[in-house]
Design a protein around this motif. Sequence first.
Motif, PDB file in Angstrom:
ATOM      1  N   CYS A 314       2.120  30.952   7.685  1.00 16.51           N
ATOM      2  CA  CYS A 314       2.775  32.134   8.239  1.00 16.51           C
ATOM      3  C   CYS A 314       1.747  33.253   8.389  1.00 16.51           C
ATOM      4  CB  CYS A 314       3.924  32.590   7.340  1.00 16.51           C
ATOM      5  SG  CYS A 314       5.260  31.389   7.214  1.00 16.51           S
ATOM      6  N   CYS A 315       1.866  34.021   9.449  1.00 17.07           N
ATOM      7  CA  CYS A 315       0.920  35.101   9.704  1.00 17.07           C
ATOM      8  C   CYS A 315       1.656  36.249  10.388  1.00 17.07           C
ATOM      9  CB  CYS A 315      -0.252  34.624  10.553  1.00 17.07           C
ATOM     10  SG  CYS A 315       0.226  33.621  11.984  1.00 17.07           S
ATOM     11  N   SER A 316       1.009  37.413  10.392  1.00 14.45           N
ATOM     12  CA  SER A 316       1.669  38.596  10.950  1.00 14.45           C
ATOM     13  C   SER A 316       0.612  39.574  11.441  1.00 14.45           C
ATOM     14  CB  SER A 316       2.563  39.256   9.896  1.00 14.45           C
ATOM     15  OG  SER A 316       1.786  39.695   8.788  1.00 14.45           O
ATOM     16  N   CYS A 317       1.114  40.586  12.144  1.00 16.50           N
ATOM     17  CA  CYS A 317       0.266  41.669  12.621  1.00 16.50           C
ATOM     18  C   CYS A 317       1.175  42.876  12.855  1.00 16.50           C
ATOM     19  CB  CYS A 317      -0.466  41.269  13.906  1.00 16.50           C
ATOM     20  SG  CYS A 317       0.611  41.101  15.332  1.00 16.50           S
ATOM     21  N   ALA A 321       5.459  38.805  13.687  1.00 13.75           N
ATOM     22  CA  ALA A 321       5.230  37.867  12.582  1.00 13.75           C
ATOM     23  C   ALA A 321       5.558  36.468  13.078  1.00 13.75           C
ATOM     24  CB  ALA A 321       6.088  38.222  11.367  1.00 13.75           C
ATOM     25  N   LEU A 322       4.762  35.494  12.669  1.00 17.65           N
ATOM     26  CA  LEU A 322       4.988  34.095  13.014  1.00 17.65           C
ATOM     27  C   LEU A 322       5.351  33.346  11.743  1.00 17.65           C
ATOM     28  CD1 LEU A 322       4.921  31.749  15.047  1.00 17.65           C
ATOM     29  CD2 LEU A 322       2.485  31.494  14.540  1.00 17.65           C
ATOM     30  N   LEU A 366       8.440  33.222  16.423  1.00 18.06           N
ATOM     31  CA  LEU A 366       7.622  34.426  16.577  1.00 18.06           C
ATOM     32  C   LEU A 366       8.561  35.617  16.680  1.00 18.06           C
ATOM     33  CD1 LEU A 366       4.779  35.615  16.956  1.00 18.06           C
ATOM     34  CD2 LEU A 366       5.066  35.298  19.422  1.00 18.06           C
ATOM     35  N   THR A 401      -2.897  43.068  10.143  1.00 16.76           N
ATOM     36  CA  THR A 401      -2.986  41.649  10.504  1.00 16.76           C
ATOM     37  C   THR A 401      -3.206  40.812   9.247  1.00 16.76           C
ATOM     38  OG1 THR A 401      -3.847  42.117  12.709  1.00 16.76           O
ATOM     39  CG2 THR A 401      -4.326  39.948  11.780  1.00 16.76           C
ATOM     40  N   PHE A 403      -3.368  36.714   7.735  1.00 15.68           N
ATOM     41  CA  PHE A 403      -3.479  35.298   8.076  1.00 15.68           C
ATOM     42  C   PHE A 403      -4.100  34.549   6.907  1.00 15.68           C
ATOM     43  CE2 PHE A 403      -7.324  37.431   9.546  1.00 15.68           C
ATOM     44  CZ  PHE A 403      -8.331  36.653   8.996  1.00 15.68           C
ATOM     45  N   ILE A 453      -2.298  35.157  14.247  1.00 16.29           N
ATOM     46  CA  ILE A 453      -1.049  35.114  14.996  1.00 16.29           C
ATOM     47  C   ILE A 453      -1.351  35.195  16.494  1.00 16.29           C
ATOM     48  CG2 ILE A 453      -0.732  37.625  14.804  1.00 16.29           C
ATOM     49  CD1 ILE A 453       2.290  37.100  14.663  1.00 16.29           C
TER      50      ILE A 453
END
Length: 588
Positions: A314-317, A321-322, A366, A401, A403, A453
């Motif tokens: 999972c990642c975000s900015c 967010a994903l 997403l 961000t 990751f 992301i």
Amino acid sequence: MDLHEIRGARLDVIAEEAELQELDRDMASPLEKSTGQDNVFTIESEIDSTGNQLQEKVSEMENFAGHLEEIFLTVEENFGRREQHLEHHYTDVLQTISQRYDERAAGLENEKKTKLEALYGQLLACGHALDSSKELIEEAKEVYRSQDNRLFLKEVVPTIKRIEEFAKEEMDLTLTTSLDFETPLADLSDVKSMMDSINIIPAPSAPVINPQMANSATQTSLRVCWSLFSDDTVEFYELYYRPVLQAAPLDSTTAPQVSKLKVKETHCTVRALLPGAQYELWVTATNTTGISPASEKALYLTVPSPPVIKQRQCCSCPGAALIRWESGNPDPVDSYTVELIELKGPDGTDKGVTESVVAVPTCQCLLQLPTGHHYLISVRAVNIGGPSLRSEEISISTTGTFFYLLEETAHPCLSISEDGFTIFYGDEELPISAMALDDNNFTRCVAVLGDLIPVRERHYWEVEVDYRTEYRIGIAYEDTERNSYLGGNTTSWCLRHILSTSRHKYEFLHNGQSPDLRITVNPVRIGLALDYERQTLSFFNVDLEQHLHTFQCQFQRYVQPCFGLDSPGALTIHNGIEAPKYAFIGHP
């Protein structure tokens, strides 16, 4: 006294008596009035009570009348069904009797024809025999009457032989066919059974099991419904069910066991089932006459197990967010629902607001989110049976961000810390035979990619470096060549630190080329600012807030952070932090 005086005296007495009576009435009036009012109240209460009782009786009579009307309609419907049933049965009986009559009459006609043909044949044979005997008799008489002795002797011998031969022939003088008809009587046992069955309740028809309704299940139970023809009488139903195994062998010894429930209603809740499993169900109906055929089999699904969020994927900015997860169910689900709980708003107050993103078709989503917020995110799996329980929650922030590293891309000599944010390159070199390599691993450069992301926004992260270590940090396409060095091709851009005996050298490499730049203060913490809109990648000395260099890029697709070590040492990634104000200000 005259008549007028007598009359006056009487009138005076009458007037006095009237006054006395009026006085007595006035003296008694308060008590009488009080008693009258009490009587009125009593009568009113009795009237109210009686009225309530009458109202209750009227209500009961109305309910009873409604019940009678329902019974009347039911009796009428039942009579109609029974009448149709009786008519149908008697029609069948008459048709069967008519068929038996036709069969019997046809059999008699055939037998009559056979007998007559046999008798006619026998009659013809007798006629031929009589004609032959008559001819012989006439011939014998003519020979006997002959006067010519010579002619008599000549013809008498053949005639005698013919008579002897005819005499030797045996004549069957018995009837060749019986005069009695042998066609058996019609078998009316089935007619008798049909007549007897008129008063017998028929066995039920096969029930019709309904398709599964939405939200009719839990993780371990199913609510099943079915229907039956209205004129069938049923004492109880038997519901059969078994799990449907994926790619199950045809061997009966390994087939799933069939379970059974006995119920009186046309619905049933089946419990103690497996979560996220498919079940095959069918039902039969039973009465005093027998058991119906089984219904067609239907497939039902229990609610899926909760998905498992892949936190390391999972990642975000700022602004998105994903979220990625695993289904956790052997059978496919219809969709997923992502639920977000906002922990605190920009003003610092606790909101606790829950939002949902429904009908997510795949195991990732997403999310477009406002910048600078914090969320708890969970996922539910959904099928026709209903939604699963929530998965375990993860915390997501859109402040900066964030990751993790793509560990499957790491060079075999590279180690990654437990938290996933520090990479190590040891002194010991692994032999080629000990390296587990595939097409996704870096093989020449001791490096690893990050999982950024895929959002065309501004991204910022920092890397803590050791000035005694040679390293490469920057960005690269996800399909960058694994057997080349970062910055040595057209698919990567990086800052390279080289140690020499006299100084520290810094190169900003792309396709093997670097501008001639000198950095006088060795950075300990380097900031990287990726701007998709401006197509740039900038490097900063975080401690000095000093701009180091900016690549002008032409990104054809999404890029990933990349980190490499050219000598033993370590790099630590810091992400999820808010970009400083100077990071995205234009630089020459």
